[in-house]
Structures are given as structure tokens and as C-alpha cells.
Scaffold this active site. Sequence first.
Site, mmCIF file in Angstrom:
data_model
loop_
_atom_site.group_PDB
_atom_site.id
_atom_site.type_symbol
_atom_site.label_atom_id
_atom_site.label_comp_id
_atom_site.label_asym_id
_atom_site.label_seq_id
_atom_site.Cartn_x
_atom_site.Cartn_y
_atom_site.Cartn_z
ATOM 1 N N GLY A 150 0.810 -1.210 0.000
ATOM 2 C CA GLY A 150 0.000 0.000 0.000
ATOM 3 C C GLY A 150 0.844 1.260 0.000
ATOM 4 O O GLY A 150 2.070 1.217 0.176
ATOM 5 N N CYS A 151 0.189 2.394 -0.180
ATOM 6 C CA CYS A 151 0.905 3.667 -0.303
ATOM 7 C C CYS A 151 1.487 4.132 1.030
ATOM 8 O O CYS A 151 2.694 4.366 1.142
ATOM 9 C CB CYS A 151 -0.001 4.730 -0.916
ATOM 10 S SG CYS A 151 -1.598 4.925 -0.084
ATOM 11 N N TYR A 152 0.651 4.247 2.058
ATOM 12 C CA TYR A 152 1.170 4.618 3.378
ATOM 13 C C TYR A 152 2.206 3.599 3.848
ATOM 14 O O TYR A 152 3.214 3.955 4.465
ATOM 15 C CB TYR A 152 0.035 4.633 4.400
ATOM 16 C CG TYR A 152 -0.764 5.905 4.488
ATOM 17 C CD1 TYR A 152 -0.159 7.143 4.685
ATOM 18 C CD2 TYR A 152 -2.161 5.866 4.418
ATOM 19 C CE1 TYR A 152 -0.903 8.306 4.791
ATOM 20 C CE2 TYR A 152 -2.917 7.021 4.530
ATOM 21 C CZ TYR A 152 -2.290 8.238 4.716
ATOM 22 O OH TYR A 152 -3.031 9.393 4.832
ATOM 23 N N THR A 153 1.929 2.330 3.574
ATOM 24 C CA THR A 153 2.822 1.286 4.063
ATOM 25 C C THR A 153 4.182 1.335 3.390
ATOM 26 O O THR A 153 5.205 1.109 4.030
ATOM 27 C CB THR A 153 2.184 -0.093 3.861
ATOM 28 O OG1 THR A 153 1.853 -0.264 2.488
ATOM 29 C CG2 THR A 153 0.927 -0.237 4.672
#
Length: 346
Positions: A150-153
Amino acid sequence: MKKISVIGATGYAGAELLRLLFMHPEAEVAAMTSESHAGKRIDEVYPHLLGCYDDVLQTMEEAKPILQSSDAVFIALPHGHAMAVGKALQEAGSHAKIIDLGADYRFSDTAVYESWYKVAHTHKDAKRVYGLAEIYRDSIRTASIIGNAGCYTTASILALAPLAKYHLIDMGSVIIDAKSGVSGAGRSPKLGTHFPETYDNFKAYGLPTHRHTPEIEQALTELSGEACVLSFSPHLLPMSRGILATCYATLKDGVDEARVEEAYQSMYGGEYFIRLRGKSFPETKYVRGSNFCDIGWRPDARTKRIVVMSVIDNLVKGAAGQAIQNFNIVCGFDERTGLDCIPVYP
């Protein structure tokens, strides 16, 4: 030349995939699907693609023969949908590499997925690999299903990975304060991402149960060998693209600035898409439109904590660019293929 299909081509991540794949010398887009815009040309939905693609969007059912014969299928759908597509493709005997930009294949334990996403997992026996290239590259090379990080991750894990891997921090002390542009919420209109609601505004959301939390914990636990339970605080910024993650952790006794520097250089010194800025603070505009992740850090001797900052473009390194980087790895191409572009500035 690899034959590519893009499922969910009219979301922001799908459109970004098409933009980047157009520049990929080894990829040919054979099919693009959209359940909501089937029958329209892609350049009607996204006028910036005029002259690049003249394809007519199909439903998944219409595109099924092409999907099954593709070399790679990128799935850019909300969570809960990709696992049905991946299972159907494998049961039909397709040898396509499946790269899911959603969350369905990100977790090694499907019970964790079901607990956080409140959806029953219907492809539990899928042999999947977590798609964060700089950390799981060796596993990705032989994977048939890749759960794109994911993006935040991506921003958070890459920021903290060297500290976790080399046991420099207390794994129970991690706090992540992250900010994202509005495109991370997707293209479907919602009140919370409506222009008058986001313009000239700054807000937190999803606390304390944001679904990217267990994804970050999974990776940091694997890297460190110690259970990681962290606090993750996402915020929405009034801009289209970009993520800035500011991460905090308590340094273990005896860890000084030199050891921190050594850890980052040892893990990322040879990585093209990770740019180490040391004590310099990275900014989202430094990576806009690119697959780069810029990382800076500051140990604080007074508090015995470290502050690590990382920035990515959420639609590129946080979604489509990372998916293509994973595609390059699994196909044996240079990872930079189709992604070797300078960020757009200002």
C-alpha cells in the site's frame, strides 16, 4: 513484448498504470476493463491519454479471453474484488502473473485481513508474495501472485526497515504520523474528499484502526524478528499527490548517529529508487510523478529517539510504479524499465 491487461483502468491507480506502461518498451496493453465505463474509449474518461491509447473499455466478462492469455494482469480494484479475479484466472489455467494493487493478497495470514477489512477471504490457499520490491525482491522473482504494498505502508516500511532489520530501535515504541494527498482516497466522489471540504483544510482520519496498520506491523515484525505493535496516524492534505510519513521510535542503548547512517547505507546504498538524504528533510515535491522514495532521519540524543521522514508519490511508488517495478522483477527486466523518469517539479 509482454501482453498486459489492466483491470480497473479508470481509477486513479489504473490510469497511472496506463501512463507508465505506455513508456514501457517491453509491455503492450492488450485489454483494459471498467465496469462503470464499459463501451467508452479510455481517452473519453481520461483525456490526457488522447493519442496514446484509443482502446474501448470492456467489462471483465467481455475481456475474459484476453485476461486468461495475458502474461501479466494488473488488478486495480478496491479490496474484496481481486481475490475472486485471481482465483478465477488460476482455476482457468491462466499462467498470467497477477499483480494486485489492492489489499487482498498483502497478508500472509488471511485471518488478519479478515479482521481488519471485514471481508471473508475467498482465495486463502493462494501462494502470494508481498510486493515491496526493495525488501522482498528475491521472493517476487518467482511469484505468481503479488500483493502490491500500500501507499502509506510503502513510505512507512521503507523509512523504518533498516532500524528494524539491524535491531536499532525498541519495536514497541514505533509511532507513524503520515499525510497523504487526496488522490489516495480514489476517484469516486465522497463528501470527505469533496473539494470544498479538503481545500484549505488539514485533518486526521481513520484513527486508531486504519487498515494499513497491520500491513506495516507484518513487515516490521518479519524484518526484526520481534513483534511490532505500533501507532499509525493518517492525515489528509489539500493536495492531489504525495505522502510524507514522519516516523518516531526509541533508539536502543548505545545506538549513535554513525550506526544509524551505517544501517541505511547498508540496506539502501545500492537501491536506485531509494534516495538517502541523511539529515536533510525530504519534501513531497522532490518525488512527484516518479517512483522514488526519499528518506531523511535525525537521531535525538536528548530524548533517545529517532525521527525518520520519507516521501513518495502515492500513485507511483505507492501504487502503479511499484506494480510495474514488481512486474519488471518477475519478468527478469531491469527494475527501472518504464520507470526511469525524473520527478516533475514544481
